[in-house]
Motif scaffolding. Sequence first.
Motif, PDB file in Angstrom:
ATOM      1  N   LEU A 193      54.578  77.801  18.098  1.00 28.02           N
ATOM      2  CA  LEU A 193      54.844  77.033  16.878  1.00 28.02           C
ATOM      3  C   LEU A 193      53.581  76.911  16.024  1.00 28.02           C
ATOM      4  N   PHE A 194      52.463  76.688  16.684  1.00 27.29           N
ATOM      5  CA  PHE A 194      51.194  76.605  15.959  1.00 27.29           C
ATOM      6  C   PHE A 194      50.900  77.922  15.239  1.00 27.29           C
ATOM      7  N   LEU A 195      51.073  79.038  15.936  1.00 23.98           N
ATOM      8  CA  LEU A 195      50.761  80.347  15.358  1.00 23.98           C
ATOM      9  C   LEU A 195      51.684  80.695  14.191  1.00 23.98           C
ATOM     10  N   ILE A 196      52.955  80.310  14.294  1.00 27.62           N
ATOM     11  CA  ILE A 196      53.891  80.580  13.201  1.00 27.62           C
ATOM     12  C   ILE A 196      53.411  79.907  11.916  1.00 27.62           C
ATOM     13  N   LEU A 197      53.071  78.622  12.016  1.00 33.90           N
ATOM     14  CA  LEU A 197      52.602  77.896  10.825  1.00 33.90           C
ATOM     15  C   LEU A 197      51.236  78.375  10.384  1.00 33.90           C
ATOM     16  N   PHE A 198      50.391  78.725  11.330  1.00 36.49           N
ATOM     17  CA  PHE A 198      49.040  79.187  10.996  1.00 36.49           C
ATOM     18  C   PHE A 198      49.097  80.486  10.196  1.00 36.49           C
ATOM     19  N   LEU A 199      49.951  81.420  10.616  1.00 30.81           N
ATOM     20  CA  LEU A 199      50.052  82.711   9.936  1.00 30.81           C
ATOM     21  C   LEU A 199      50.834  82.624   8.627  1.00 30.81           C
ATOM     22  N   TYR A 299      61.545  81.127   3.319  1.00 33.25           N
ATOM     23  CA  TYR A 299      61.380  81.684   4.666  1.00 33.25           C
ATOM     24  C   TYR A 299      61.141  80.585   5.683  1.00 33.25           C
ATOM     25  N   LEU A 300      60.187  79.707   5.387  1.00 33.60           N
ATOM     26  CA  LEU A 300      59.851  78.653   6.344  1.00 33.60           C
ATOM     27  C   LEU A 300      61.020  77.694   6.548  1.00 33.60           C
ATOM     28  N   LEU A 302      64.329  78.187   6.064  1.00 36.16           N
ATOM     29  CA  LEU A 302      65.438  78.820   6.788  1.00 36.16           C
ATOM     30  C   LEU A 302      65.066  79.117   8.231  1.00 36.16           C
ATOM     31  N   LEU A 303      63.816  79.537   8.456  1.00 34.90           N
ATOM     32  CA  LEU A 303      63.391  79.866   9.820  1.00 34.90           C
ATOM     33  C   LEU A 303      63.536  78.652  10.733  1.00 34.90           C
ATOM     34  N   PHE A 304      63.110  77.482  10.261  1.00 35.38           N
ATOM     35  CA  PHE A 304      63.160  76.293  11.116  1.00 35.38           C
ATOM     36  C   PHE A 304      64.569  75.720  11.229  1.00 35.38           C
ATOM     37  N   ILE A 305      65.365  75.865  10.195  1.00 38.66           N
ATOM     38  CA  ILE A 305      66.759  75.425  10.305  1.00 38.66           C
ATOM     39  C   ILE A 305      67.505  76.286  11.321  1.00 38.66           C
TER      40      ILE A 305
END
Length: 312
Positions: A193-199, A299-300, A302-305
Amino acid sequence: MKEQASLELRAEAAATAESEETAVSSTATFKDFVQLTKPGIIFSNSLTALGGFWVASGWDISWLKLIWTLLGTALVMASGTVLNNYLDRDMDAKMERTQKRALVSGIISPATVLWYGIALGIAGLAVLWFLVQSPLATLLGLIGLFAYVWIYTAWFKRTSVWSTFVGSFSGATPPVIGYCAVTQTFDMGAVILFLILFLWQPPHFWALGIRRMEEYRAAGFPLLPVVRGTYVTKMAMIRYIVLLVPVSLLLYVYDYVGELYFFAAVVMGLYWAFVSLKGFKAEDEIKWAKRMFIISVNYLTLLFIIMMISTN
């Protein structure tokens, strides 16, 4: 003489009325204090905190704990954005996009904003400690707040082209706070989860940077597009997006989510990468950057939903 005196009195009355109107219009409102927290940022990041909490819970949701987690995380984030406004007020005065903010325009005093930000941070950390009862989530909130305010805003944002990279560390903490509030451990799920938001953050912010490049240049922010140009920025954006696609799939590989998430993450990530590549031939860079910014937000979201819907 009487007519002249009458005209003078009328002019004085009109001036007094105008002065009073100006005073009323410059009085801080509740909306002004809300806007200082940058509600759009709070909302989008709260969604990621919700996603982290949901994935960690695996549909076994403690609703009260979820509410306290979201509240505590939102308050900590609001503290960071308010203190960001406080520290950036001199540079914000040079940018058209930020010139009308309540602090910059003088509607709210710097001292009030400073104490407002500090109070929000204390309240948020207190909620995470006493109501969520998660020392790890509280520590992550404290680290994220410190990194955002002092390392990113006060230091790198003003001095280095690496500011966006540095700021991505604190910006990646909300989903991890949500996740660790449930698990109480920093395991592989938290790392992913950290890496997804970081990138995700650098290409998202650099799209805005290209759109507003001249404003950032005038304000003196050493943002990548300002210092190195748009070509170098576009190369950097595509690198992050290409890395993000496989990293986002790790949630499926480690069995946190199902196939719906897998296919959605692949399609959305590749589409974002495709549009990013088109930027090298874009005739209108501003229009392309605006499109990239909108795609990144969608993207962010929809990805989290889909992540929550597809949680195992």
